[in-house]
Design a protein around this motif. Sequence first.
Motif, PDB file in Angstrom:
ATOM      1  N   ALA A 225      -0.451  18.688  -5.844  1.00 35.57           N
ATOM      2  CA  ALA A 225      -1.680  17.970  -6.170  1.00 35.57           C
ATOM      3  C   ALA A 225      -2.366  18.604  -7.371  1.00 35.57           C
ATOM      4  O   ALA A 225      -2.871  17.906  -8.264  1.00 35.57           O
ATOM      5  CB  ALA A 225      -2.615  17.961  -4.960  1.00 35.57           C
ATOM      6  N   ARG A 226      -2.372  19.925  -7.404  1.00 27.32           N
ATOM      7  CA  ARG A 226      -2.993  20.651  -8.523  1.00 27.32           C
ATOM      8  C   ARG A 226      -2.298  20.325  -9.835  1.00 27.32           C
ATOM      9  O   ARG A 226      -2.934  20.216 -10.883  1.00 27.32           O
ATOM     10  CB  ARG A 226      -2.928  22.158  -8.230  1.00 27.32           C
ATOM     11  CG  ARG A 226      -3.493  23.079  -9.308  1.00 27.32           C
ATOM     12  CD  ARG A 226      -3.488  24.500  -8.783  1.00 27.32           C
ATOM     13  NE  ARG A 226      -4.009  25.459  -9.742  1.00 27.32           N
ATOM     14  CZ  ARG A 226      -3.260  26.222 -10.531  1.00 27.32           C
ATOM     15  NH1 ARG A 226      -1.926  26.134 -10.463  1.00 27.32           N
ATOM     16  NH2 ARG A 226      -3.806  27.074 -11.373  1.00 27.32           N
ATOM     17  N   ALA A 227      -0.964  20.148  -9.775  1.00 27.44           N
ATOM     18  CA  ALA A 227      -0.197  19.848 -10.976  1.00 27.44           C
ATOM     19  C   ALA A 227      -0.207  18.363 -11.319  1.00 27.44           C
ATOM     20  O   ALA A 227       0.317  17.963 -12.362  1.00 27.44           O
ATOM     21  CB  ALA A 227       1.247  20.325 -10.800  1.00 27.44           C
ATOM     22  N   GLY A 228      -0.790  17.532 -10.437  1.00 24.52           N
ATOM     23  CA  GLY A 228      -0.777  16.094 -10.664  1.00 24.52           C
ATOM     24  C   GLY A 228       0.627  15.514 -10.615  1.00 24.52           C
ATOM     25  O   GLY A 228       0.982  14.639 -11.394  1.00 24.52           O
ATOM     26  N   TRP A 229       1.430  15.988  -9.668  1.00 25.69           N
ATOM     27  CA  TRP A 229       2.832  15.577  -9.611  1.00 25.69           C
ATOM     28  C   TRP A 229       2.974  14.070  -9.464  1.00 25.69           C
ATOM     29  O   TRP A 229       2.404  13.460  -8.565  1.00 25.69           O
ATOM     30  CB  TRP A 229       3.540  16.253  -8.437  1.00 25.69           C
ATOM     31  CG  TRP A 229       4.981  15.843  -8.322  1.00 25.69           C
ATOM     32  CD1 TRP A 229       5.489  14.841  -7.555  1.00 25.69           C
ATOM     33  CD2 TRP A 229       6.088  16.411  -9.035  1.00 25.69           C
ATOM     34  NE1 TRP A 229       6.847  14.752  -7.734  1.00 25.69           N
ATOM     35  CE2 TRP A 229       7.244  15.703  -8.640  1.00 25.69           C
ATOM     36  CE3 TRP A 229       6.220  17.454  -9.953  1.00 25.69           C
ATOM     37  CZ2 TRP A 229       8.506  16.003  -9.139  1.00 25.69           C
ATOM     38  CZ3 TRP A 229       7.479  17.762 -10.452  1.00 25.69           C
ATOM     39  CH2 TRP A 229       8.609  17.046 -10.042  1.00 25.69           C
TER      40      TRP A 229
ATOM     41  N   ALA B 284       9.359  18.873 -13.443  1.00 22.33           N
ATOM     42  CA  ALA B 284       9.042  17.570 -14.019  1.00 22.33           C
ATOM     43  C   ALA B 284       9.904  17.283 -15.245  1.00 22.33           C
ATOM     44  O   ALA B 284      10.365  16.146 -15.442  1.00 22.33           O
ATOM     45  CB  ALA B 284       7.561  17.506 -14.380  1.00 22.33           C
ATOM     46  N   ALA B 285      10.142  18.326 -16.050  1.00 24.85           N
ATOM     47  CA  ALA B 285      10.935  18.147 -17.265  1.00 24.85           C
ATOM     48  C   ALA B 285      12.380  17.795 -16.963  1.00 24.85           C
ATOM     49  O   ALA B 285      13.077  17.220 -17.804  1.00 24.85           O
ATOM     50  CB  ALA B 285      10.873  19.414 -18.118  1.00 24.85           C
ATOM     51  N   ALA B 286      12.851  18.119 -15.758  1.00 21.94           N
ATOM     52  CA  ALA B 286      14.236  17.823 -15.376  1.00 21.94           C
ATOM     53  C   ALA B 286      14.434  16.356 -15.021  1.00 21.94           C
ATOM     54  O   ALA B 286      15.568  15.929 -14.791  1.00 21.94           O
ATOM     55  CB  ALA B 286      14.652  18.702 -14.205  1.00 21.94           C
ATOM     56  N   ARG B 287      13.367  15.567 -14.946  1.00 19.03           N
ATOM     57  CA  ARG B 287      13.416  14.137 -14.644  1.00 19.03           C
ATOM     58  C   ARG B 287      14.198  13.845 -13.353  1.00 19.03           C
ATOM     59  O   ARG B 287      15.151  13.080 -13.338  1.00 19.03           O
ATOM     60  CB  ARG B 287      14.023  13.363 -15.816  1.00 19.03           C
ATOM     61  CG  ARG B 287      13.194  13.433 -17.090  1.00 19.03           C
ATOM     62  CD  ARG B 287      13.849  12.736 -18.259  1.00 19.03           C
ATOM     63  NE  ARG B 287      15.024  13.487 -18.722  1.00 19.03           N
ATOM     64  CZ  ARG B 287      16.273  13.108 -18.510  1.00 19.03           C
ATOM     65  NH1 ARG B 287      16.547  12.029 -17.808  1.00 19.03           N
ATOM     66  NH2 ARG B 287      17.276  13.835 -18.979  1.00 19.03           N
TER      67      ARG B 287
END
Length: 239
Positions: free
Chosen positions: A107-111, A41-44
């Motif tokens: 889903a667990r990470a709320g992607w 996620a941090a890699a955008r």
Amino acid sequence: MLVAAAVCPCPPLLVPEVAAGAAPELDAARAACGDALGVLAAARPDRLVVVGPAPDAGPESYPAGTPGSFRGFGVDLDVRLGGGTGQAPGAGRPLPPGLAVGAWLLARAGWAAAPVEGVGVGEDLPAERCAALGRDLAERAARVALLVLGDASACRTLKAPGYLDERAAPFDAEAGRALGTADTAALAALDAGLARELKVSGRAPWQVLAGAAGDAALTGALLYEDAPYGVGYVAATWS
């Protein structure tokens, strides 16, 4: 181009409802997978491609919204790749178990960082085909991230699914080293025949990752490596 990758194991036991009373035994693996998804996620990224083991050589495409289920493991739990509630346009077969675990992890990470698609590859897909597929995936957007699912050998102990094989620990050690250091050459060189004999589900997905990375200057980090139940599990990030 590939800007980040997360490597995660994909046993159905990673899902607490499937593991039931044994769920705490994989808490560290779940935490490592969560950390790995945070790096993605941090890699955008503009697009996330989930690559995992499939029963056929493939590659088999799974669009966002493709359903998966853990009912075959005695649990009334359904998932969809990338979330959502509607049937995926053009969706055919449901997610194989490894990709269903990937959908559960997301889903667990709320992607919600980027659109998602899935690709399944099997143990019969040759290394050169895996590499070519990886190169194609890396070109699907300006910034591509991969969630790469697969397990190492299932032959680490006498009680392992594949029984004890003395070749398993050295194979897993080299795979873990390569995944933790982003060594694309070493991943590309993994022996498909030996991997099949050792019941390694991650060989083809890992070689897709190696092809996708190409000459990109990515740095690897090993987050988790263990062999509970006699099966090798690795979690790592490339960024």
